[in-house]
Write a protein that holds these residues in place. Structure first.
Motif, PDB file in Angstrom:
ATOM      1  N   ASN A   1     -29.043 -10.246 -39.520  1.00  0.00           N
ATOM      2  CA  ASN A   1     -28.466  -8.317 -40.026  1.00  0.00           C
ATOM      3  C   ASN A   1     -27.709  -8.126 -40.634  1.00  0.00           C
ATOM      4  O   ASN A   1     -27.726  -7.056 -40.125  1.00  0.00           O
ATOM      5  CB  ASN A   1     -29.280  -7.678 -38.317  1.00  0.00           C
ATOM      6  CG  ASN A   1     -30.199  -9.020 -37.636  1.00  0.00           C
ATOM      7  OD1 ASN A   1     -30.962  -8.692 -37.996  1.00  0.00           O
ATOM      8  ND2 ASN A   1     -30.063  -9.043 -36.349  1.00  0.00           N
ATOM      9  N   SER A   2     -27.275  -8.788 -42.184  1.00  0.00           N
ATOM     10  CA  SER A   2     -26.227  -8.181 -41.954  1.00  0.00           C
ATOM     11  C   SER A   2     -26.482  -8.537 -43.544  1.00  0.00           C
ATOM     12  O   SER A   2     -27.069  -9.130 -44.182  1.00  0.00           O
ATOM     13  CB  SER A   2     -25.023  -8.589 -41.766  1.00  0.00           C
ATOM     14  OG  SER A   2     -24.749  -8.466 -40.509  1.00  0.00           O
TER      15      SER A   2
ATOM     16  N   ASN B   1     -23.161  -8.204 -36.702  1.00  0.00           N
ATOM     17  CA  ASN B   1     -24.242  -8.175 -36.546  1.00  0.00           C
ATOM     18  C   ASN B   1     -24.565  -6.966 -37.181  1.00  0.00           C
ATOM     19  O   ASN B   1     -23.541  -6.350 -36.461  1.00  0.00           O
ATOM     20  CB  ASN B   1     -25.175  -8.781 -35.036  1.00  0.00           C
ATOM     21  CG  ASN B   1     -26.393  -7.630 -35.760  1.00  0.00           C
ATOM     22  OD1 ASN B   1     -26.577  -8.250 -35.547  1.00  0.00           O
ATOM     23  ND2 ASN B   1     -26.296  -7.410 -33.717  1.00  0.00           N
ATOM     24  N   ASN B   2     -25.389  -6.881 -38.331  1.00  0.00           N
ATOM     25  CA  ASN B   2     -25.492  -5.263 -38.465  1.00  0.00           C
ATOM     26  C   ASN B   2     -23.924  -5.033 -39.566  1.00  0.00           C
ATOM     27  O   ASN B   2     -23.973  -3.850 -39.408  1.00  0.00           O
ATOM     28  CB  ASN B   2     -25.454  -3.838 -37.445  1.00  0.00           C
ATOM     29  CG  ASN B   2     -25.910  -3.182 -37.842  1.00  0.00           C
ATOM     30  OD1 ASN B   2     -27.284  -2.486 -39.328  1.00  0.00           O
ATOM     31  ND2 ASN B   2     -25.302  -2.116 -37.515  1.00  0.00           N
TER      32      ASN B   2
ATOM     33  N   GLY C   1     -28.207 -16.050 -40.516  1.00  0.00           N
ATOM     34  CA  GLY C   1     -29.785 -15.704 -39.987  1.00  0.00           C
ATOM     35  C   GLY C   1     -29.767 -15.392 -38.300  1.00  0.00           C
ATOM     36  O   GLY C   1     -28.915 -15.617 -37.361  1.00  0.00           O
ATOM     37  N   PRO C   2     -31.189 -14.923 -38.726  1.00  0.00           N
ATOM     38  CA  PRO C   2     -32.324 -13.895 -40.007  1.00  0.00           C
ATOM     39  C   PRO C   2     -32.188 -12.862 -40.383  1.00  0.00           C
ATOM     40  O   PRO C   2     -30.431 -12.576 -40.009  1.00  0.00           O
ATOM     41  CB  PRO C   2     -33.944 -14.173 -38.956  1.00  0.00           C
ATOM     42  CG  PRO C   2     -32.927 -13.763 -37.598  1.00  0.00           C
ATOM     43  CD  PRO C   2     -31.623 -14.467 -37.135  1.00  0.00           C
ATOM     44  N   ASN C   3     -32.259 -12.364 -40.964  1.00  0.00           N
ATOM     45  CA  ASN C   3     -31.894 -11.694 -42.338  1.00  0.00           C
ATOM     46  C   ASN C   3     -30.671 -11.164 -42.838  1.00  0.00           C
ATOM     47  O   ASN C   3     -29.873 -10.342 -42.547  1.00  0.00           O
ATOM     48  CB  ASN C   3     -32.545 -10.161 -41.234  1.00  0.00           C
ATOM     49  CG  ASN C   3     -33.871 -10.578 -40.981  1.00  0.00           C
ATOM     50  OD1 ASN C   3     -35.113 -10.613 -40.840  1.00  0.00           O
ATOM     51  ND2 ASN C   3     -33.826  -9.991 -39.535  1.00  0.00           N
ATOM     52  N   VAL C   4     -30.123 -12.007 -43.701  1.00  0.00           N
ATOM     53  CA  VAL C   4     -28.690 -12.392 -43.977  1.00  0.00           C
ATOM     54  C   VAL C   4     -29.059 -12.265 -45.708  1.00  0.00           C
ATOM     55  O   VAL C   4     -29.784 -12.919 -46.058  1.00  0.00           O
ATOM     56  CB  VAL C   4     -28.183 -13.225 -43.390  1.00  0.00           C
ATOM     57  CG1 VAL C   4     -26.598 -13.138 -44.168  1.00  0.00           C
ATOM     58  CG2 VAL C   4     -28.363 -12.240 -42.390  1.00  0.00           C
TER      59      VAL C   4
ATOM     60  N   THR D   1     -32.818  -1.927 -44.165  1.00  0.00           N
ATOM     61  CA  THR D   1     -33.808  -2.345 -45.518  1.00  0.00           C
ATOM     62  C   THR D   1     -33.429  -3.280 -46.295  1.00  0.00           C
ATOM     63  O   THR D   1     -34.660  -3.940 -46.597  1.00  0.00           O
ATOM     64  CB  THR D   1     -33.864  -0.805 -46.241  1.00  0.00           C
ATOM     65  OG1 THR D   1     -34.106   0.358 -46.611  1.00  0.00           O
ATOM     66  CG2 THR D   1     -34.310  -1.938 -48.492  1.00  0.00           C
ATOM     67  N   ASN D   2     -32.656  -3.912 -46.020  1.00  0.00           N
ATOM     68  CA  ASN D   2     -32.346  -5.635 -46.789  1.00  0.00           C
ATOM     69  C   ASN D   2     -33.266  -6.464 -45.505  1.00  0.00           C
ATOM     70  O   ASN D   2     -33.557  -7.514 -46.575  1.00  0.00           O
ATOM     71  CB  ASN D   2     -30.688  -5.668 -46.599  1.00  0.00           C
ATOM     72  CG  ASN D   2     -30.296  -7.424 -47.357  1.00  0.00           C
ATOM     73  OD1 ASN D   2     -30.941  -7.135 -47.804  1.00  0.00           O
ATOM     74  ND2 ASN D   2     -30.228  -8.257 -46.032  1.00  0.00           N
ATOM     75  N   SER D   3     -32.754  -5.911 -44.752  1.00  0.00           N
ATOM     76  CA  SER D   3     -33.420  -6.675 -43.519  1.00  0.00           C
ATOM     77  C   SER D   3     -35.520  -7.023 -43.749  1.00  0.00           C
ATOM     78  O   SER D   3     -35.772  -7.823 -43.970  1.00  0.00           O
ATOM     79  CB  SER D   3     -33.119  -6.874 -41.696  1.00  0.00           C
ATOM     80  OG  SER D   3     -32.577  -7.312 -41.975  1.00  0.00           O
ATOM     81  N   ARG D   4     -35.937  -6.000 -43.979  1.00  0.00           N
ATOM     82  CA  ARG D   4     -36.934  -5.691 -44.484  1.00  0.00           C
ATOM     83  C   ARG D   4     -37.801  -6.636 -45.441  1.00  0.00           C
ATOM     84  O   ARG D   4     -39.179  -7.069 -45.794  1.00  0.00           O
ATOM     85  CB  ARG D   4     -37.591  -4.109 -44.018  1.00  0.00           C
ATOM     86  CG  ARG D   4     -37.181  -3.635 -43.153  1.00  0.00           C
ATOM     87  CD  ARG D   4     -37.297  -1.887 -42.604  1.00  0.00           C
ATOM     88  NE  ARG D   4     -38.969  -1.158 -43.814  1.00  0.00           N
ATOM     89  CZ  ARG D   4     -38.968   0.299 -43.255  1.00  0.00           C
ATOM     90  NH1 ARG D   4     -38.438   0.767 -43.588  1.00  0.00           N
ATOM     91  NH2 ARG D   4     -40.350   0.162 -43.293  1.00  0.00           N
ATOM     92  N   MET D   5     -36.964  -5.916 -46.813  1.00  0.00           N
ATOM     93  CA  MET D   5     -37.132  -6.640 -47.859  1.00  0.00           C
ATOM     94  C   MET D   5     -37.087  -7.577 -47.790  1.00  0.00           C
ATOM     95  O   MET D   5     -38.280  -8.720 -48.166  1.00  0.00           O
ATOM     96  CB  MET D   5     -36.118  -6.019 -48.666  1.00  0.00           C
ATOM     97  CG  MET D   5     -35.892  -6.952 -50.548  1.00  0.00           C
ATOM     98  SD  MET D   5     -38.140  -6.068 -50.846  1.00  0.00           S
ATOM     99  CE  MET D   5     -37.577  -4.486 -50.839  1.00  0.00           C
TER     100      MET D   5
END
Length: 336
Positions: free
Chosen positions: A295-296, A310-311, A277-280, A232-236
């Protein structure tokens, strides 16, 4: 308009992160879940919010109450705190805020985030927000008549009813009508699984002739456990980037480091020999040295060294120095 937010559960599936902070106050892309929730509801309603009533556990503490009132204040609303002393179901939780149950209101559970762009139907007495899903048998769904009015709520249907899943956000033109029917549920001791449920109050409203319509959302994001919360954090972050939001603080210090967007980077973060990144998401006052992370989700005041992540989900005031990748570390933990 009012927003009623039942949030007394701490979120056991998200432990250890919820041992010190209730789940609705876990930051997603730099902002607590419940803060994003009420902001997004306000955008959809497109009208002033007068009051936000939070139903919390008695053990949440004074700081949580201060934070929640501040969240309400940022929307120009009064923040009211109510307590649910026992986990007795959604209907019981809502009735704990009985003094605030009057006028138009949205009831929203604080473990869901969404993206939507729709107008409330003025002909409806109530609106249930739904999302089209591939496997309705895993959800509670709405049943519609030929006029697209909701006639029933069906939990995990074995036979085809509809593919519109209930996400846990409801609008009531007069929430005191829901209050009246939930009071009847309590007085008549109508229990499901040992709890009083909002669905029985809604069923009473439908039986009395109240018209329910659907409000269909575009995206539905869960924050139930560590894996889906990180997702959800990544999508947001992706949505916020598409909306043109600035997500990296001007106070970030970079030394031989790179930020691969989208990322949220809070105040006074120090990055040394690090790729983010991405998605951090990194909260305020974090320091990362010799780290690669993607992704974290990392909260504030945390130190990470010599890591490839990651994750991962890491709490506040934590210290991590190691060779592991997919981790979940709560507040004040140390792995050195």
């Amino acid at each position: 308009m009012k927003i009623i937010v039942p949030m007394a559960g701490r979120g056991s599936r998200l432990r250890p992160h919820t041992l010190t902070v209730p789940k609705p106050l876990i930051p997603i892309a730099g902002k607590p879940i419940v803060h994003r929730l009420v902001e997004d509801i306000a955008k959809v309603l497109n009208e002033p919010i007068d009051e936000i009533a939070f139903i919390i556990g008695e053990d949440f503490g004074e700081k949580v109450e201060v934070d929640l009132r501040e969240i309400a204040g940022q929307l120009g609303a009064k923040g009211t705190i109510y307590y649910q002393d026992k986990p007795m179901g959604t209907g019981h939780a809502i009735m704990c805020a009985a003094d605030s149950l009057n006028g138009p209101a949205v009831v929203a559970y604080a473990d869901t985030l969404f993206r939507a762009d729709f107008k409330l139907d003025p002909s409806a007495d109530a609106v249930i927000w739904v999302k089209q899903v591939e496997d309705p048998s895993q959800y509670g769904v709405v049943q519609l008549n030929d006029n697209n009015e909701i006639t029933a709520l069906v939990e995990k249907p074995e036979e085809e009813v509809s593919d519109l899943a209930v996400i846990g956000i409801y609008y009531f033109k007069k929430v005191e009508v829901l209050k009246e029917h939930l009071q009847s549920v309590l007085e008549n001791n109508i229990l499901r699984g040992g709890e009083y449920q909002i669905n029985d109050g809604i069923l009473g409203m439908m039986t009395s002739g109240n018209v329910f319509k659907t409000g269909q959302i575009d995206e539905w994001m869960d924050c139930g456990n560590k894996t889906v919360t990180v997702d959800t954090n990544s999508r947001m972050l992706q949505f916020l980037k598409e909306d043109g939001n600035s997500l990296v603080s001007d106070t970030v210090t970079l030394t031989n480091s790179e930020i691969i967007e989208p990322c949220y980077i809070g105040e006074n973060v120090v990055l040394e020999n690090t790729t983010v990144g991405p998605n951090v998401s990194l909260g305020d006052n974090c320091k990362l040295t010799d780290v690669t992370i993607k992704n974290s989700l990392v909260q504030h005041n945390t130190v990470i060294k010599n890591a490839k992540l990651n994750n991962a989900m890491i709490g506040s005031h934590a210290v991590y120095n190691g060779d592991f990748t997919e981790i979940s570390i709560g507040d004040y933990s140390k792995l050195e």
